[in-house]
Design an enzyme around this catalytic site. Structure first.
Site, PDB file in Angstrom:
ATOM      1  N   LYS A  36     -12.779  18.421 -53.015  1.00 29.86           N
ATOM      2  CA  LYS A  36     -13.032  18.553 -51.902  1.00 29.86           C
ATOM      3  C   LYS A  36     -11.922  19.261 -51.319  1.00 29.86           C
ATOM      4  O   LYS A  36     -10.903  19.328 -51.638  1.00 29.86           O
ATOM      5  CB  LYS A  36     -13.312  17.552 -51.150  1.00 29.86           C
ATOM      6  CG  LYS A  36     -12.474  16.284 -51.172  1.00 29.86           C
ATOM      7  CD  LYS A  36     -12.950  14.991 -51.002  1.00 29.86           C
ATOM      8  CE  LYS A  36     -11.797  13.778 -51.051  1.00 29.86           C
ATOM      9  NZ  LYS A  36     -12.209  12.573 -50.820  1.00 29.86           N
ATOM     10  N   TYR A 245      14.530  27.475 -32.549  1.00 29.69           N
ATOM     11  CA  TYR A 245      14.016  27.033 -31.313  1.00 29.69           C
ATOM     12  C   TYR A 245      14.891  25.703 -31.021  1.00 29.69           C
ATOM     13  O   TYR A 245      15.049  24.619 -31.717  1.00 29.69           O
ATOM     14  CB  TYR A 245      12.356  26.744 -31.670  1.00 29.69           C
ATOM     15  CG  TYR A 245      11.660  27.762 -31.644  1.00 29.69           C
ATOM     16  CD1 TYR A 245      11.619  28.767 -30.424  1.00 29.69           C
ATOM     17  CD2 TYR A 245      10.745  28.078 -32.724  1.00 29.69           C
ATOM     18  CE1 TYR A 245      10.704  29.792 -30.248  1.00 29.69           C
ATOM     19  CE2 TYR A 245       9.719  29.100 -32.573  1.00 29.69           C
ATOM     20  CZ  TYR A 245       9.918  30.087 -31.362  1.00 29.69           C
ATOM     21  OH  TYR A 245       8.960  30.993 -31.224  1.00 29.69           O
TER      22      TYR A 245
HETATM   23  C1  LIG Z   1     -11.774  11.755 -51.613  1.00 33.29           C
HETATM   24  C2  LIG Z   1     -12.426  10.915 -52.473  1.00 33.29           C
HETATM   25  C3  LIG Z   1     -12.258  10.400 -53.748  1.00 33.29           C
HETATM   26  C4  LIG Z   1     -10.744  10.987 -54.539  1.00 33.29           C
HETATM   27  O1  LIG Z   1      -9.904  10.119 -54.024  1.00 33.29           O
HETATM   28  P1  LIG Z   1      -8.205  10.217 -54.529  1.00 33.29           P
HETATM   29  O2  LIG Z   1      -7.650   9.062 -53.903  1.00 33.29           O
HETATM   30  O3  LIG Z   1      -8.009  11.636 -54.294  1.00 33.29           O
HETATM   31  O4  LIG Z   1      -8.149  10.047 -56.016  1.00 33.29           O
HETATM   32  C5  LIG Z   1     -13.037   9.765 -54.438  1.00 33.29           C
HETATM   33  N1  LIG Z   1     -14.293   9.223 -53.945  1.00 33.29           N
HETATM   34  C6  LIG Z   1     -14.440   9.612 -52.715  1.00 33.29           C
HETATM   35  C7  LIG Z   1     -15.796   8.952 -52.101  1.00 33.29           C
HETATM   36  C8  LIG Z   1     -13.725  10.440 -51.650  1.00 33.29           C
HETATM   37  O5  LIG Z   1     -13.876  10.653 -50.697  1.00 33.29           O
END
Ligand SMILES: *Cc1c(COP(=O)(O)O)cnc(C)c1O
Length: 345
Positions: A36, A245
């Site tokens: 994702k 800045y």
């Molecule tokens: C993002 C996510 C993962 C992966 O988690 P990590 O901590 O990045 O390994 C797994 N399962 C779900 C439902 C997630 O939202």
């Protein structure tokens, strides 16, 4: 895009090695991959192509648009969409053919009414984020679903919290009331909690990309992303010069500065003002003054031979930079902006 003054060097063999490590640590279970947020900022298409070639068979995205982006690369049924289907998603969902992760009775009704077929199911085992509540599992719509992966998500796997065992116990019990092809609980950190947490499939994200949420991963997980920025201008200043800045840094002696092409719009946030470090060969070059939108300023007095156009590497070790900046390792990766050239090697 090419010839950006910003590039991300991406180590494909570290990515696949990390997946193999996490897959082996998952024991009898297989490791999938959370891709994702554009593969945690590294580029979902490249990540999916590399991991699929390494043997990864299950990919998790949040949005339907993210499923669409990778749908030509793997069997759409290998893609799980964690947000599930909203009313406005159904048409696109059926077109793409990826599996929605059903999170509620309303989503189950919607998916059944659309004649959707195979899906996944998220059970909320105590995080109170997405997922079907334990007392709703017996609902006829949930029971009618054709479920591939029945999953839940750990809230505190990166800590030695009692919540982990509580969620594991609840999920272990609830799964007997749901018929599914496979069961899944652990994210990257959850993989370290032992065999009881592995079930059939694990879902690492962060550690694929070099993140270390628990010490058990420190030894074998390798960094994947190395941001680099080019020098745009060099100047010499005298003692007393105010830099950047709001003049948050004043030179105590004469010094040589370099202005580099990275700023908070690239994910190098203002938390790194007067704190961040870059490297040229073995020299460490500190950020001086505030990070600007597109620019940062460094003290290069120790490397007087540097020139405009030279490349400098950000010190982007995720563990130490999370401590330094107060950002999470997740934010350090997913925040990396759109202006980087991506160079896989
Ligand atoms: C993002 C996510 C993962 C992966 O988690 P990590 O901590 O990045 O390994 C797994 N399962 C779900 C439902 C997630 O939202």
């Amino acid at each position: 895009m090419s010839n950006q003054p910003l590039r991300l060097k991406l180590d494909g063999s570290a990515l696949t090695s990390n997946w193999h490590i996490l897959d082996a640590m998952s024991g009898g279970a297989s490791a999938g991959a959370a891709v994702k947020a554009d593969g945690y900022g590294l580029g979902a298409k490249d990540v999916v192509t590399l991991l699929a070639a390494a043997g990864c068979k299950d990919f998790f995205v949040a949005h339907w648009g993210e499923a669409f982006d990778i749908s030509g690369l793997v069997d759409p049924k290998a893609i799980s969409v964690l947000n599930g289907p909203l009313p406005q998603d159904i048409e696109q969902a059926l077109q793409i053919g990826a599996k929605p992760v059903i999170n509620s009775i309303a989503q189950a009704d919607r998916w059944l009414a659309a004649g959707g077929g195979q899906c996944d199911l998220m059970i909320d085992s105590g995080m109170n984020r997405l997922g079907v509540a334990p007392h709703d599992i017996g609902n006829p719509a949930i029971q009618k679903l054709d479920i591939d992966i029945c999953m839940s998500h750990l809230a505190s796997a990166d800590e030695d919290s009692r919540q982990n065992a509580a969620q594991q116990k609840l999920f272990s019990a609830l799964r007997h009331n749901i018929s599914a092809r496979r069961y899944s609980l652990a994210n990257s950190a959850g993989i370290c909690l032992g065999d009881d947490y592995h079930f059939d499939l694990t879902r690492p994200g962060l550690s694929l990309y070099g993140g270390i949420p628990r010490n058990e991963l420190r030894e074998n997980i390798r960094p994947v992303a190395q941001p680099e920025a080019a020098i745009l201008q060099i100047r010499d200043v005298e003692a007393g010069a105010h830099i950047g800045y709001n003049a948050t840094f004043t030179a105590m002696q004469s010094m040589r500065l370099a202005v580099i092409a990275i700023g908070y719009a690239d994910g190098y946030l203002r938390a790194f003002s007067n704190k961040g470090l870059l490297r040229y060969e073995n020299q460490i070059l500190p950020i001086v003054g505030r990070i600007s939108m597109d620019l940062s300023i460094l003290d290069i007095s120790s490397c007087p031979h540097l020139q405009e156009g030279d490349w400098l590497a950000l010190d982007y070790d995720l563990v130490t930079n999370a401590q330094l900046s107060g950002l999470s390792q997740y934010e350090l990766l997913t925040g990396l902006g759109k202006r980087f050239d991506h160079n896989w090697f």
